[in-house]
Design a protein around this motif. Structure first.
Motif, PDB file in Angstrom:
ATOM      1  N   ARG A 191       0.816  -1.218   0.000  1.00 43.64           N
ATOM      2  CA  ARG A 191       0.000   0.000   0.000  1.00 43.64           C
ATOM      3  C   ARG A 191       0.850   1.269   0.000  1.00 43.64           C
ATOM      4  O   ARG A 191       2.047   1.240   0.280  1.00 43.64           O
ATOM      5  CB  ARG A 191      -0.921   0.030   1.229  1.00 43.64           C
ATOM      6  N   ASP A 192       0.169   2.377  -0.269  1.00 40.82           N
ATOM      7  CA  ASP A 192       0.800   3.688  -0.200  1.00 40.82           C
ATOM      8  C   ASP A 192       1.185   3.981   1.241  1.00 40.82           C
ATOM      9  O   ASP A 192       0.316   4.065   2.117  1.00 40.82           O
ATOM     10  CB  ASP A 192      -0.184   4.744  -0.713  1.00 40.82           C
ATOM     11  N   GLY A 193       2.454   4.150   1.491  1.00 41.90           N
ATOM     12  CA  GLY A 193       2.918   4.305   2.862  1.00 41.90           C
ATOM     13  C   GLY A 193       2.674   5.671   3.467  1.00 41.90           C
ATOM     14  O   GLY A 193       2.928   5.873   4.651  1.00 41.90           O
ATOM     15  N   GLU A 194       2.187   6.629   2.685  1.00 39.87           N
ATOM     16  CA  GLU A 194       2.013   7.982   3.206  1.00 39.87           C
ATOM     17  C   GLU A 194       0.660   8.200   3.875  1.00 39.87           C
ATOM     18  O   GLU A 194       0.514   9.080   4.718  1.00 39.87           O
ATOM     19  CB  GLU A 194       2.173   9.002   2.066  1.00 39.87           C
ATOM     20  N   SER A 195      -0.346   7.427   3.499  1.00 36.25           N
ATOM     21  CA  SER A 195      -1.688   7.633   4.042  1.00 36.25           C
ATOM     22  C   SER A 195      -1.798   7.094   5.463  1.00 36.25           C
ATOM     23  O   SER A 195      -1.161   6.109   5.828  1.00 36.25           O
ATOM     24  CB  SER A 195      -2.727   6.940   3.161  1.00 36.25           C
ATOM     25  N   ARG A 196      -2.642   7.736   6.269  1.00 38.42           N
ATOM     26  CA  ARG A 196      -2.875   7.247   7.625  1.00 38.42           C
ATOM     27  C   ARG A 196      -3.925   6.156   7.654  1.00 38.42           C
ATOM     28  O   ARG A 196      -4.165   5.560   8.691  1.00 38.42           O
ATOM     29  CB  ARG A 196      -3.288   8.393   8.544  1.00 38.42           C
ATOM     30  N   PHE A 197      -4.572   5.897   6.497  1.00 37.55           N
ATOM     31  CA  PHE A 197      -5.614   4.879   6.423  1.00 37.55           C
ATOM     32  C   PHE A 197      -5.043   3.553   5.923  1.00 37.55           C
ATOM     33  O   PHE A 197      -4.142   3.526   5.088  1.00 37.55           O
ATOM     34  CB  PHE A 197      -6.751   5.327   5.509  1.00 37.55           C
ATOM     35  N   LEU A 198      -5.598   2.476   6.442  1.00 45.08           N
ATOM     36  CA  LEU A 198      -5.166   1.146   6.022  1.00 45.08           C
ATOM     37  C   LEU A 198      -5.507   0.897   4.559  1.00 45.08           C
ATOM     38  O   LEU A 198      -4.734   0.282   3.826  1.00 45.08           O
ATOM     39  CB  LEU A 198      -5.834   0.082   6.914  1.00 45.08           C
ATOM     40  N   SER A 201      -7.379   5.877  -0.462  1.00 43.77           N
ATOM     41  CA  SER A 201      -7.873   6.184  -1.800  1.00 43.77           C
ATOM     42  C   SER A 201      -7.797   7.692  -1.975  1.00 43.77           C
ATOM     43  O   SER A 201      -8.518   8.429  -1.307  1.00 43.77           O
ATOM     44  CB  SER A 201      -9.315   5.701  -1.980  1.00 43.77           C
ATOM     45  N   ARG A 202      -6.920   8.127  -2.833  1.00 37.18           N
ATOM     46  CA  ARG A 202      -6.672   9.545  -3.045  1.00 37.18           C
ATOM     47  C   ARG A 202      -6.301  10.210  -1.722  1.00 37.18           C
ATOM     48  O   ARG A 202      -5.370   9.798  -1.049  1.00 37.18           O
ATOM     49  CB  ARG A 202      -7.877  10.195  -3.712  1.00 37.18           C
ATOM     50  N   LYS A 203      -7.067  11.224  -1.299  1.00 36.53           N
ATOM     51  CA  LYS A 203      -6.714  11.951  -0.084  1.00 36.53           C
ATOM     52  C   LYS A 203      -7.368  11.379   1.168  1.00 36.53           C
ATOM     53  O   LYS A 203      -7.103  11.845   2.271  1.00 36.53           O
ATOM     54  CB  LYS A 203      -7.111  13.422  -0.227  1.00 36.53           C
ATOM     55  N   SER A 204      -8.216  10.374   0.999  1.00 32.79           N
ATOM     56  CA  SER A 204      -8.917   9.814   2.157  1.00 32.79           C
ATOM     57  C   SER A 204      -8.793   8.296   2.122  1.00 32.79           C
ATOM     58  O   SER A 204      -7.708   7.770   1.858  1.00 32.79           O
ATOM     59  CB  SER A 204     -10.391  10.254   2.130  1.00 32.79           C
ATOM     60  N   HIS A 205      -9.900   7.603   2.408  1.00 35.24           N
ATOM     61  CA  HIS A 205      -9.870   6.145   2.405  1.00 35.24           C
ATOM     62  C   HIS A 205     -10.847   5.596   1.371  1.00 35.24           C
ATOM     63  O   HIS A 205     -11.676   6.334   0.823  1.00 35.24           O
ATOM     64  CB  HIS A 205     -10.206   5.594   3.795  1.00 35.24           C
TER      65      HIS A 205
END
Length: 290
Positions: A191-198, A201-205
């Motif tokens: 997964r994208d390691g920068e997001s805080r979501f597991l 998707s784009r800027k959110s989840h």
């Protein structure tokens, strides 16, 4: 809205931790009742009896929900000494007919997993994500919203549990099976390691709608009717199959995050044969024969 109604809604939010959607539903129901009878805090039993006619064309489940909101409001009024009597006894009481949950059989679940596992062998990012989503829905019984909004911090490092924020902001611990943990580990590595979501998707989840689409597309490829498969159906399958395997109803209530065990008891309909066998085998008189 009358001041007592606003106070009641504030109590639901502060003391019961009611979610925004729940509060909005109560507000709509109480506002609708006030349009018919006026100030609810001053309404008489005769005033409330008029609601039955106003709700005559509504479904029984809708009438039951509206009546429940009013009964809770008047219980609050009595507790807070805003009025001495409870006039809600004149509200309609339609027979409750809760629909039985739709579930998938063991063979259908197996077909879904066979398809998802075959696709994930390629290590394609979306295929691995799909398998992780499926494992968490069926393996842990998460609600769609709970799953897609999981923060990456919820994934356990050593303990076989993750922390889920359920309805009304209530946190609970959910067990993660070995195979679900393996699927999550594969997904986290891709997964994208920068997001805080597991499941970013784009800027959110990932959205609930996209989750529905992923499952229905998977079902079609697995040779199942897409309309039979949804996140909620997999949650029902998780509960039903655990109960069939001997899980205690109270444990199931905790796993599902149900505030009231009456909500969990709906799953007992699928296990009547096992319950009869249990009585025949375990009851003290069973060994005495006929």
């Amino acid at each position: 809205m009358s001041a007592p109604v606003e106070d009641f809604l504030a109590m639901l939010a502060a003391e019961r931790g009611a979610a925004a959607n729940t509060l909005a539903a109560y507000r709509r129901d109480l506002e609708g009742a006030e349009e018919v009878v006026g100030d609810l805090s001053a309404a008489s039993p005769a005033d409330l009896s008029r609601l039955g006619k106003a709700w005559a064309d509504l479904a029984p489940s809708t009438v039951a929900r509206k009546s429940s909101a009013l009964r809770q409001f008047y219980g609050f009024c009595v507790d807070e000494r805003l009025r001495k009597d409870d006039p809600s006894h004149t509200l309609p009481r339609p027979p409750a007919r809760r629909p039985l949950p739709k579930i998938l059989g063991h063979a259908e679940i197996e077909r879904l997993f066979e398809q998802a596992e075959a696709e994930a062998q390629s290590d394609r990012t979306l295929a691995v994500r799909q398998l992780a989503l499926l494992e968490m829905l069926y393996g842990s019984g998460l609600r769609a919203t709970e799953l897609v909004s999981l923060p990456i911090s919820a994934v356990p490092r050593d303990a076989p549990f993750l922390t889920v924020m359920g309805k009304g902001g209530q946190a609970r611990m959910v067990p993660v099976s070995k195979r679900a943990r393996a699927a999550l580990d594969r997904w986290v590595s891709l997964r994208d390691g920068e997001s805080r979501f597991l499941f970013p998707s784009r800027k959110s989840h990932l959205t609930r709608i996209r989750l529905y689409q992923i499952l229905k597309e998977l079902a079609a490829r697995a040779g199942l009717a897409p309309e039979k498969v949804s996140p909620h159906v997999l949650r029902h399958a998780f509960a039903t199959h655990l109960l069939e395997g001997g899980a205690d109803l109270r444990v199931l209530q905790t796993l599902l995050g149900h505030a009231d065990i009456a909500t969990t008891q709906i799953y007992t309909h699928v296990d009547s044969a096992r319950l009869v066998a249990l009585v025949n085998e375990r009851h003290p008189l069973a060994e005495r024969g006929t």
